[in-house]
Every structure is written in structure tokens, then in C-alpha cells.
Scaffold this motif. Structure first.
Motif, PDB file in Angstrom:
ATOM      1  N   UNK A  42       0.829  -1.212   0.000  1.00 51.25           N
ATOM      2  CA  UNK A  42       0.000   0.000   0.000  1.00 51.25           C
ATOM      3  C   UNK A  42       0.863   1.261   0.000  1.00 51.25           C
ATOM      4  N   UNK A  43       1.936   1.274   0.774  1.00 55.72           N
ATOM      5  CA  UNK A  43       2.809   2.452   0.797  1.00 55.72           C
ATOM      6  C   UNK A  43       3.429   2.671  -0.572  1.00 55.72           C
ATOM      7  N   UNK A  44       3.861   1.590  -1.208  1.00 53.16           N
ATOM      8  CA  UNK A  44       4.447   1.706  -2.553  1.00 53.16           C
ATOM      9  C   UNK A  44       3.405   2.243  -3.532  1.00 53.16           C
ATOM     10  N   UNK A  45       2.178   1.805  -3.394  1.00 57.03           N
ATOM     11  CA  UNK A  45       1.121   2.311  -4.281  1.00 57.03           C
ATOM     12  C   UNK A  45       0.872   3.795  -4.034  1.00 57.03           C
ATOM     13  N   UNK A  46       0.899   4.232  -2.761  1.00 61.70           N
ATOM     14  CA  UNK A  46       0.708   5.660  -2.465  1.00 61.70           C
ATOM     15  C   UNK A  46       1.794   6.489  -3.126  1.00 61.70           C
ATOM     16  N   UNK A  47       3.055   6.110  -2.894  1.00 59.55           N
ATOM     17  CA  UNK A  47       4.175   6.883  -3.446  1.00 59.55           C
ATOM     18  C   UNK A  47       4.134   6.852  -4.970  1.00 59.55           C
ATOM     19  N   UNK A  48       3.800   5.689  -5.562  1.00 58.34           N
ATOM     20  CA  UNK A  48       3.729   5.603  -7.023  1.00 58.34           C
ATOM     21  C   UNK A  48       2.651   6.526  -7.569  1.00 58.34           C
TER      22      UNK A  48
END
Length: 542
Positions: free
Chosen positions: A410-416
Motif C-alpha cells: 500500500x505504501x508503494x502504491x501511495x508513493x507511485x
């Protein structure tokens, strides 16, 4: 301190509870205000009554003692007029004059001083004065003596009467001294008789009146407090019941209602409140039903579209692989079909994710995540898009790991989503457009900030940018192939972590998005390691 302010932490717990009760209880404030105002009024009225009583007692006493002194002086003059002028010397005549008055004074409660004659050496301090035994001659004020340095009529003034009794006890009481003059036939001199009357009875009467007024004032204040408490209770109790019912309604107990008794204003208020609650309950249920239907519709549509989408995807892949054998127009159509299918498939994935958030089915799989690695991985994933747009992406991160307990997917999706959005809106401020990713952390939180120098955000748009399908410029194309749900999903992912996702922007000066996560899941955030407003922004301080 204002009604909505909290008491300081440094005060004792008992005083803090009292301040909390004072802040929350309108009944206590009304009773206290009424008591203070009543105390002020009672004090003013009591002071006025005491002054009037005191003045009345003194006026009555002065009139009585002046009359008695005049009677004594008249009797003394009559006796002097009847006495022969040559058969006795002046000293003997003085004693014969003053001794009967002194004896009557001892029985009637007043003291006597005879001084004179008027003229040089006629003051009491010069000696030769006859007086009541034990009386301090300084009890006669010098101002009154000065008045009788010459022949004058009757005069009086207030004084302090000091004397020593037979037992040797000294007394000092307030009193009235009256002076009048007589003429001795023995020497023809004018002498002054001073009559000193104590004010003990008046003082005792005034003390009795004062105690009575104080007792009446205390009883009156207690009565006023009780009446105010009962009156305010009749009004405050229904309000408290309404507050309790409103709190239960806010907690989801929509069936709660107020009890209606009577036909007064409070009863009509309770009826209106119940009608409002019923309308709210009906509308909330309608909205819940509509939301449930909407979520189910989105979920069902997303699932149902997967089968035909898979079929269309297979056909599109075949056409896309064989596009070189087609004419240019058909080949371009095959490429567009492949691109839009990719976007449609992403949209279905996003819709399914949104439906899970709406249904409360999203689950957090937390582990220690290094946000520096996440930032570099996102840069690698978005490099083709950045190269296509000619945007240079820069990562500014510490050399040491910046850890946070979070769901890495989820964090990677937010930053992406943030980086993709920044690349999509970046514009050149130098040789080429640039997007800056900052990573920082402290003992309590870790943060990632994504800065672009594009069109920015107008005032008020920072709060709207996370709405579903919202765009600052509807005419602007989505070159990154976004669905309009990326930032909305990012906000839901952030809330699932207990973090912050905030935006800043100014028209023509770009925008910055900041993600802040707690170091440990479930720990409340107090501040972020990175500022929301970038340091290179020219903020206008009003």
C-alpha cells in the motif's frame, strides 16, 4: 479562560475537576452569577441601611445629650444666681457647682469637667479643672476647648472617653462631649462645663442591627441560590436529556427519542427534536441502503466485467501482435485498443479496491518498511513515463534507512500514485521539468514528500484533490493513463495506516504532496519530519 478551553496541567486535580465542572455546567454558572449579583445588591442595601441606622441613632443620641446638658447647665445657672456673690470664694463656689453635677453624672452615666475661667490660662491642661473621678481629661478634644476660649454658646463634638474605674480597669469608648458656659458670682469669671456622654448603647444597638442584617443576608443568599438552582434545573434537565439522546444518536443508536411531557416550550422542543431524529433516521437508512446498493453494484460490475474483459484482452493481444501486417490506420487502432484496455483494466482494479474500502474489508499487512527503498523502487517503476515526458526525477533521502511499520504494497502504491501524478503535471523551470522526492524521519514518524513545479493548485483545491475522479483542469489529458481514483485510494491507504496525506500548491508555482506515517502502527501522529510547504516556495505572509 474561555468556556471551550482546557485547564492547565500544573494545577491540582481537585481544582482541575472544579474547573471542568464549572466549564461544563451552565446550571452552576447561572447559580454562581445570580449569587454574585445578589451579594452585591444585598451588600449595597445593607451598607445603606446600616449607615441610615447609625446616623439615626447618633442624631437621636446627640439631641438627647444636648438637651440633658442644657438642663444641667440651666439648673447650675439657677443655683449660681441664688448664691450670694461675696460669702464664698471662687474655688469653693466651683466645687459647690460641679459636685452635684458629678454625682448626678455617676448615676446617669455621664462624666463632667469644669474648666476656666475663659481667657489666659483657662485650658484644662493649665490645671485647676474639676472633673469626675477617674476621667482622663484628654478625653475633651482640644478643638472644642479652642471653641470656648471666648464666650460662646453650647457646642458639641464626638470624642473618645478614656477613664479608669474603681477596679483599675481602663476603658476607651466612643462618646459625645457637650460644652456650655456659666458665670461664677464669686469672681465674675466665665467657666466651661464639659459633659461627656458614652455611646455604648448605640454601639450595642448598631452591632445587633449589623448581626441581624448579616444573618438575613446569608439566609437570603441561600434562599436565592436554592430558588435559582430549582428554576435552572427545570430548564437544564431537559437540555441534558437532549444532549444525552443526541450523543446516542451520534453513536448510531438512531431509535433513541426524547420523552415529551406537557405542552410548554420545552415539550414542543422535544417534539421537534424527535421529528428531526426520525427524519434523520429515515434519510440515513436511505443513504445506507443507497450506499450498499452502490457498493454492491460497483463490486458486481467489476467482477462481471472481468470475464468479457479477459476475452477482449485475448483478442486485443492477437490484434496488437499482428498490427505490423495491417495498414497504418488499422495498426493505430489496434495500438489504441491495447492502451485503452490497459487503462480499463486498471480502472476495474481501482474500483474493486475502492469497493473494499467502502465495505470496510481492507486489511493492513504491517511490517518494517524502508521508505528510502520504496522511493527508489518507485523511481525505477516510473522511469519510462518520466523519460516519455522528459521529466527528471530526483530522490533526496538520508543514507541510513528510514523505517516505518506499514504495509509495503500500500505504501508503494501511495508513493507511485504521487510520483505519477507529479510527472503528469510537471512543467519546466529550467533545462527540463523536475520532480523532487524527499524522504525523512524522526523518532515518532517517517515522511515522503513529492514536489513538482507544474501548474500548481488554486486556493481551496488542496482539500478537493483527493476526491474521486476530480481534476484541477478537466481539459488536461491524463497522459499517464490514470483513472482518477489514484489519489482517493492513496488517501484511504494512508488512513488505514493512521497517517496523514496532505497537499500544498500555488498557481504557477507547483505543488507538493506529503505522506506521513507513524513509526509504529497505532501510534497517533503529532508532527511530520518534513514541512508541508516546501522551502523554495515564496509564501506570502499576511
Amino acid at each position: 479562560m474561555s468556556p471551550g478551553a482546557l485547564p492547565p496541567r500544573g494545577i491540582p486535580s481537585g481544582l482541575r475537576r472544579a474547573l471542568t465542572f464549572w466549564r461544563r455546567s451552565i446550571q452552576a454558572r447561572v447559580v454562581a452569577s445570580t449569587l454574585v449579583l445578589s451579594a452585591v445588591v444585598v451588600s449595597i442595601v445593607g451598607w445603606y441601611l446600616l449607615q441610615q441606622t447609625r446616623q439615626g441613632l447618633l442624631d437621636h443620641r446627640v439631641a438627647a445629650v444636648v438637651a440633658e446638658a442644657n438642663n444641667e447647665t440651666t439648673e447650675a445657672r439657677n443655683r449660681l444666681a441664688a448664691a450670694p456673690g461675696t460669702d464664698i470664694d471662687a474655688a469653693s463656689q466651683q466645687r459647690e457647682l460641679v459636685e452635684p453635677i458629678i454625682e448626678r453624672g455617676l448615676t446617669r452615666g455621664f462624666d463632667v469637667v469644669l474648666a476656666g475661667p475663659v481667657g489666659e490660662g483657662g485650658r484644662i491642661a493649665d490645671g485647676g479643672a474639676e472633673s469626675t473621678p477617674g476621667l482622663d481629661l484628654a478625653s475633651v478634644p482640644t478643638s472644642l476647648e479652642a471653641h470656648f476660649d471666648r464666650i460662646a454658646g453650647t457646642a458639641w463634638t464626638y470624642t473618645r472617653i478614656r477613664s479608669t474605674g474603681n477596679s483599675g480597669v481602663e476603658t476607651d469608648t466612643p462618646g459625645v462631649v457637650v460644652g456650655s458656659q456659666v458665670t461664677l458670682r464669686a469672681d465674675g469669671g466665665t467657666y466651661t462645663l464639659y459633659y461627656l456622654f458614652p455611646l455604648d448603647e448605640e454601639r450595642q444597638t448598631l452591632a445587633l442591627v449589623t448581626r441581624a442584617l448579616l444573618t438575613a443576608a446569608v439566609l437570603l443568599l441561600v434562599l436565592v441560590a436554592g430558588m435559582t438552582w430549582l428554576v435552572t434545573r427545570q430548564v437544564v434537565t431537559p437540555i441534558r436529556m437532549a444532549r444525552q439522546v443526541a450523543e446516542r444518536l451520534a453513536s448510531g443508536q438512531l431509535q433513541e427519542r426524547l420523552r415529551v411531557a406537557g405542552e410548554d416550550d420545552l415539550a414542543r422542543l422535544a417534539t421537534s427534536f424527535n421529528q428531526m431524529a426520525s427524519n434523520l433516521q429515515r434519510q440515513i437508512r436511505q443513504l445506507e441502503e443507497l450506499s450498499r446498493v452502490q457498493r454492491r453494484f460497483v463490486s458486481d460490475v467489476s467482477h462481471e466485467l472481468r470475464t468479457p474483459l479477459t476475452t477482449v484482452r485475448m483478442a486485443s493481444d492477437v490484434l496488437h501482435d499482428a498490427r505490423h501486417d495491417f495498414d497504418p490506420v488499422t495498426a493505430r487502432a489496434a495500438e489504441l485498443l491495447q492502451t485503452e484496455l490497459d487503462r480499463f483494466e486498471t480502472l476495474l482494479v481501482d474500483l474493486l479496491e475502492i469497493s473494499r474500502f467502502d465495505a470496510g474489508a481492507a486489511v493492513l499487512d504491517a511490517e518494517d518498511v524502508n521508505l528510502v527503498d520504496v522511493a527508489h523502487r518507485v523511481v525505477d517503476m516510473t522511469r519510462p513515463l518520466a523519460e516519455q515526458r522528459g521529466v527528471h526525477v530526483v530522490v533526496q533521502a538520508p543514507s541510513h534507512p528510514c523505517l516505518a511499520e506499514a504495509d509495503v504494497r500500500r505504501v508503494e502504491r501511495i508513493v507511485r500514485n504521487l510520483v505519477t501524478n507529479a510527472i503528469d503535471h510537471a512543467e519546466s523551470r529550467g533545462p527540463e521539468p523536475e520532480v523532487v522526492i524527499q524522504v525523512a524521519g524522526d523518532d515518532h514518524a517517517a515522511a515522503v514528500a513529492v514536489r513538482d513545479y507544474g501548474v500548481g493548485l488554486a486556493p481551496g483545491e488542496a482539500a478537493m484533490v483527493f476526491n474521486r475522479f476530480w481534476r484541477a483542469d478537466p481539459a488536461r489529458a491524463r497522459t499517464s493513463g490514470g483513472t482518477g481514483l489514484g489519489l482517493a485510494i492513496s488517501l484511504e491507504d494512508t488512513h488505514l495506516h493512521g497517517g496523514w496525506l496532505q497537499a500544498w500548491g500555488r498557481p504557477g508555482r507547483g505543488a507538493q504532496f506529503r505522506l506521513t506515517l507513524p513509526r509504529r502502527a497505532g501510534t497517533p501522529l503529532r508532527q511530520s519530519p518534513l514541512p508541508l510547504v516546501p522551502s523554495d516556495a515564496e509564501e506570502v505572509v499576511s
